[in-house]
Design an enzyme around this catalytic site. Sequence first.
Site, PDB file in Angstrom:
ATOM      1  N   GLY A   9       0.877  -1.368  -0.090  1.00  7.37           N
ATOM      2  CA  GLY A   9      -0.012  -0.019  -0.060  1.00  7.37           C
ATOM      3  C   GLY A   9       1.047   1.297   0.024  1.00  7.37           C
ATOM      4  N   GLY A  12      -0.346   5.181  -1.110  1.00  6.43           N
ATOM      5  CA  GLY A  12      -1.487   5.891  -0.595  1.00  6.43           C
ATOM      6  C   GLY A  12      -0.668   7.231   0.356  1.00  6.43           C
ATOM      7  N   GLN A  13      -1.593   7.713   0.847  1.00  3.44           N
ATOM      8  CA  GLN A  13      -1.240   8.973   1.731  1.00  3.44           C
ATOM      9  C   GLN A  13      -0.210   8.875   2.604  1.00  3.44           C
ATOM     10  OE1 GLN A  13      -4.044  10.571   4.557  1.00  3.44           O
ATOM     11  NE2 GLN A  13      -3.292  12.476   4.207  1.00  3.44           N
ATOM     12  N   ASP A  50      -1.148  -7.209  -5.054  1.00  8.67           N
ATOM     13  CA  ASP A  50      -2.516  -7.155  -4.433  1.00  8.67           C
ATOM     14  C   ASP A  50      -2.316  -8.049  -3.328  1.00  8.67           C
ATOM     15  OD1 ASP A  50      -5.072  -7.545  -3.914  1.00  8.67           O
ATOM     16  OD2 ASP A  50      -5.545  -8.224  -5.770  1.00  8.67           O
ATOM     17  N   TYR A 139     -15.348  -0.031   8.309  1.00  6.00           N
ATOM     18  CA  TYR A 139     -14.172   0.198   8.604  1.00  6.00           C
ATOM     19  C   TYR A 139     -13.537   0.111   9.968  1.00  6.00           C
ATOM     20  CZ  TYR A 139      -9.674   3.061   8.402  1.00  6.00           C
ATOM     21  OH  TYR A 139      -8.493   3.552   8.558  1.00  6.00           O
ATOM     22  N   LYS A 143     -10.978  -2.543  11.369  1.00  6.11           N
ATOM     23  CA  LYS A 143      -9.838  -2.278  12.271  1.00  6.11           C
ATOM     24  C   LYS A 143      -9.860  -2.705  13.592  1.00  6.11           C
ATOM     25  CE  LYS A 143      -7.368   0.061   9.344  1.00  6.11           C
ATOM     26  NZ  LYS A 143      -6.235  -0.302   8.933  1.00  6.11           N
TER      27      LYS A 143
HETATM   28  N1  SER Z   1      -8.686   8.888   8.381  1.00  6.61           N
HETATM   29  C1  SER Z   1      -9.368   7.631   8.345  1.00  6.61           C
HETATM   30  C2  SER Z   1     -10.742   8.018   7.494  1.00  6.61           C
HETATM   31  O1  SER Z   1     -11.263   8.789   7.544  1.00  6.61           O
HETATM   32  C3  SER Z   1      -9.748   7.223   9.723  1.00  6.61           C
HETATM   33  O2  SER Z   1      -8.803   6.197  10.075  1.00  6.61           O
HETATM   34  O3  SER Z   1     -11.326   6.789   7.221  1.00  6.61           O
END
Ligand code: SER
Length: 314
Positions: A9, A12-13, A50, A139, A143
């Site tokens: 990953g 990503g940011q 992936d 999400y 987590k």
């Molecule tokens: N920054 C993330 C989100 O907004 C939170 O872990 O999904």
Amino acid sequence: MTQRILILGAAGQIGTELVESLHGQGNTVLATDIKQPSDVNFPTDYEIVDVLDRDRLHSVIAKFKPDVVYHMAAILSATAEKIPLKAWEINMQGLINVLELARKFEFKLFWPSSIAIFGPTTPKDNTPQHTIVEPLTIYGISKYAGERFIDYYKHRYGLDIRSLRYPGLISWKAMPGGGTTDYAVEIFYEAIKNKRYVCYLSSDRTLPMMYMDDAIRGTIELMNAPKDSMKEASYNFAAISFSPEELSQEIKKHIPDFEITYDPDERDELAAQWPRSIDDSAARKDWNWQHRYDLSKLVEIMLSQIAKKLEKST
Ligand code: SER
């Protein structure tokens, strides 16, 4: 000591900046992501991986032989609500695939958790390390389940796995993708380009946030801390908290005619379930975490860096 480090990953940011920092420290870094990124030039080797493709993941790890893996591949909160079962698969099966390989190849692992593990029944201010955890977003559920999984693998198989519950992360190098806290990055681009921003959160929706340099330094410090100082499965990790209105007031100090308006959408309902501020005293005590960026410093840097970036691209 320099190490062989694999980043999953990496486009990503967070991944983008982890690659840069870890490479800059002299480590041998292999950056990987699900596709060729159009806007990032990695200073390291790059491969397509992936995390759901077990065979490919296995062969890349068997060949590269990492000492450390940062598993940053995930679907964030807002996107996950649109594709809940797919997000569950990517976030959970992806993690399980990596955990199974950690058993086999015995690398040290970093895996990011989030403030999204907390839910509407959690105390919202100064949220403790150990408290009520009943997330309602897919999400957040993935987590929190991930936290339990990494703790299980740590205890059952003796692996060295470390984790942070990231707040909203603010950065100018790579854009965030699909999160609820993304407004706190978008607002800077709009303030510079158009002097106005329509915010999808309510004006007083206070959330825990952190400047990316703090997040990257904290992550690497966590990974370098002695193993016996690691007391928590995943650490509460905090810097500052602010609402969209407070952020816009700070931006106005630099761009006086900047205007913010509010048009809350479903992301505001996700944010409403999360803490307003986080008690990260366990991180501060166990491995000496300290943030360096406050709101005014963060706003100053974001505005000047994004202005430079936009100038270059025109
Ligand atoms: N920054 C993330 C989100 O907004 C939170 O872990 O999904």
